[in-house]
Design an enzyme around this catalytic site. Sequence first.
Site, PDB file in Angstrom:
ATOM      1  N   ARG A 128      28.453 -33.592 -51.373  1.00  0.00           N
ATOM      2  CA  ARG A 128      27.972 -33.665 -49.991  1.00  0.00           C
ATOM      3  C   ARG A 128      28.994 -34.270 -49.043  1.00  0.00           C
ATOM      4  O   ARG A 128      29.087 -33.898 -47.877  1.00  0.00           O
ATOM      5  CB  ARG A 128      26.653 -34.446 -49.911  1.00  0.00           C
ATOM      6  CG  ARG A 128      25.873 -34.126 -48.649  1.00  0.00           C
ATOM      7  CD  ARG A 128      24.828 -35.172 -48.256  1.00  0.00           C
ATOM      8  NE  ARG A 128      23.819 -35.414 -49.249  1.00  0.00           N
ATOM      9  CZ  ARG A 128      23.711 -36.570 -49.930  1.00  0.00           C
ATOM     10  NH1 ARG A 128      24.546 -37.552 -49.701  1.00  0.00           N
ATOM     11  NH2 ARG A 128      22.770 -36.718 -50.818  1.00  0.00           N
ATOM     12  N   TYR A 156      27.534 -35.701 -21.000  1.00  0.00           N
ATOM     13  CA  TYR A 156      27.021 -34.387 -21.410  1.00  0.00           C
ATOM     14  C   TYR A 156      25.494 -34.470 -21.554  1.00  0.00           C
ATOM     15  O   TYR A 156      24.980 -35.371 -22.225  1.00  0.00           O
ATOM     16  CB  TYR A 156      27.692 -34.046 -22.740  1.00  0.00           C
ATOM     17  CG  TYR A 156      27.358 -32.737 -23.370  1.00  0.00           C
ATOM     18  CD1 TYR A 156      27.647 -31.538 -22.734  1.00  0.00           C
ATOM     19  CD2 TYR A 156      26.797 -32.702 -24.644  1.00  0.00           C
ATOM     20  CE1 TYR A 156      27.362 -30.332 -23.353  1.00  0.00           C
ATOM     21  CE2 TYR A 156      26.525 -31.493 -25.272  1.00  0.00           C
ATOM     22  CZ  TYR A 156      26.799 -30.314 -24.616  1.00  0.00           C
ATOM     23  OH  TYR A 156      26.523 -29.129 -25.233  1.00  0.00           O
ATOM     24  N   ASP A 194      33.477 -39.595 -25.582  1.00  0.00           N
ATOM     25  CA  ASP A 194      33.428 -38.156 -25.846  1.00  0.00           C
ATOM     26  C   ASP A 194      34.696 -37.569 -25.231  1.00  0.00           C
ATOM     27  O   ASP A 194      34.816 -37.444 -24.018  1.00  0.00           O
ATOM     28  CB  ASP A 194      32.168 -37.557 -25.204  1.00  0.00           C
ATOM     29  CG  ASP A 194      32.038 -36.050 -25.474  1.00  0.00           C
ATOM     30  OD1 ASP A 194      33.064 -35.406 -25.782  1.00  0.00           O
ATOM     31  OD2 ASP A 194      30.915 -35.525 -25.349  1.00  0.00           O
ATOM     32  N   LYS A 200      34.586 -26.895 -29.522  1.00  0.00           N
ATOM     33  CA  LYS A 200      35.225 -26.401 -28.309  1.00  0.00           C
ATOM     34  C   LYS A 200      36.685 -26.020 -28.583  1.00  0.00           C
ATOM     35  O   LYS A 200      36.947 -24.971 -29.135  1.00  0.00           O
ATOM     36  CB  LYS A 200      35.078 -27.437 -27.192  1.00  0.00           C
ATOM     37  CG  LYS A 200      33.621 -27.877 -26.963  1.00  0.00           C
ATOM     38  CD  LYS A 200      32.765 -26.750 -26.431  1.00  0.00           C
ATOM     39  CE  LYS A 200      31.261 -27.009 -26.526  1.00  0.00           C
ATOM     40  NZ  LYS A 200      30.781 -28.185 -25.847  1.00  0.00           N
TER      41      LYS A 200
END
Length: 384
Positions: free
Chosen positions: A50, A103, A176, A201
């Site tokens: 994982r 955002y 961010d 992005k």
Amino acid sequence: MSDETRLIHAGKAADTLVRTVGPPIQKGSTVLLPNAEALYDDANFLTYGRGGLSAQTCLQDALGMLEAAEGVTLYPSGIAAISGVAMALLKAGDEILVVDSIYKPVRRFCDSVLRRFGVDVTYFDPHASPESLVESASSATRMILLESPGSLSFEMLDIPRIAELARGRGILTAIDNTWGAGLIFKPLEHGVDISLQALTKYVGGHSDVFMGSAAARDPKLVRQLADGINHMGWAVSGEDAYAMLRGLRTLPIRMARQSESGLAVASWLRDQPEVAQVLHPALPGAPGHDLWARDYSGACGLFGIVLKPGPTQAVNAFLNGLKLFGLGFSWGGFESLAIACDPQLKVRQFARDYGGPLIRLHVGLESPDDLIADLRRGLDAYGQ
Ligand SMILES: *Cc1c(COP(=O)(O)O)cnc(C)c1O
């Protein structure tokens, strides 16, 4: 032995892997350990898939190099990176200061999840001075969450100064940095504790994969972020990590080209009669240009424009008049995109009147001349 047994054990792994340019994409939840002692020896063996196998580890190494970080954690999306960092580091009774131009989906997370878990969320004006921002912190303030330039409205923050003042008060800073992509702005080198980005992005670059990352220098923080992922049970796939690594190879040339085209389009727009203002920090004279020139080594292709006042119908006519700019959220891919922003600004506490409709443009890898012709078509439709 029977075919049933032989089919379980045959053809499982090549004896030796030849070397390719990229890492192998390993698929595995189970990791086979060499002996009984290794089963519980987490310090020396990776015991479960994982946490990521070869491609994920290679991506973490590459991003760590790019961000000059001690460690990088990967999340299934950009939003998950931000929510993951908050869940790993905040507890009930803490306060988080969040820039009002964050955002919008991050704001939704803060308002609905963090508040439900007893974290105090306070939004601050992106135009507040670093001094007044940090003075507004209380003894409960644990983290300041930044985004620069601001989503949709492109306010630039004085990141080094905020980071320095916050550190003096023992408050963590996280940013961010999706616009800077870890390439043209390196937050950790400016004193920020955690650099976040939506790899979805610019790093992915092709509008087809989701992922987020958090990079940090302090080993204790790196450990806490990794524990956070483990506790939440998040994983990213080897295929997706491989796609991000492929994106990283061409990130510098894509961003350079998109920055150059974006600036050409932005300066053309500034001279158009229908345009009131261009919000592009890398454009001389635009808001925040001084901070951009001091802290950034380049730009990307994302910026805003304010049109002269006009009704929603005219804004829709402008957008519908565009043929090369797709109408869609997201950005950072090879294609040009446009959206109207005003419906998203209503949630802001320190909303500004921009003096007309706010539009966000993403300039892709098309020829800027063709994009300019397309925008002229749209602006003609706006004026009618
Ligand atoms: C898109 C975006 C995100 C979220 O990324 P996802 O991978 O879509 O969750 C976060 N911050 C900014 C600034 C973004 O543009």
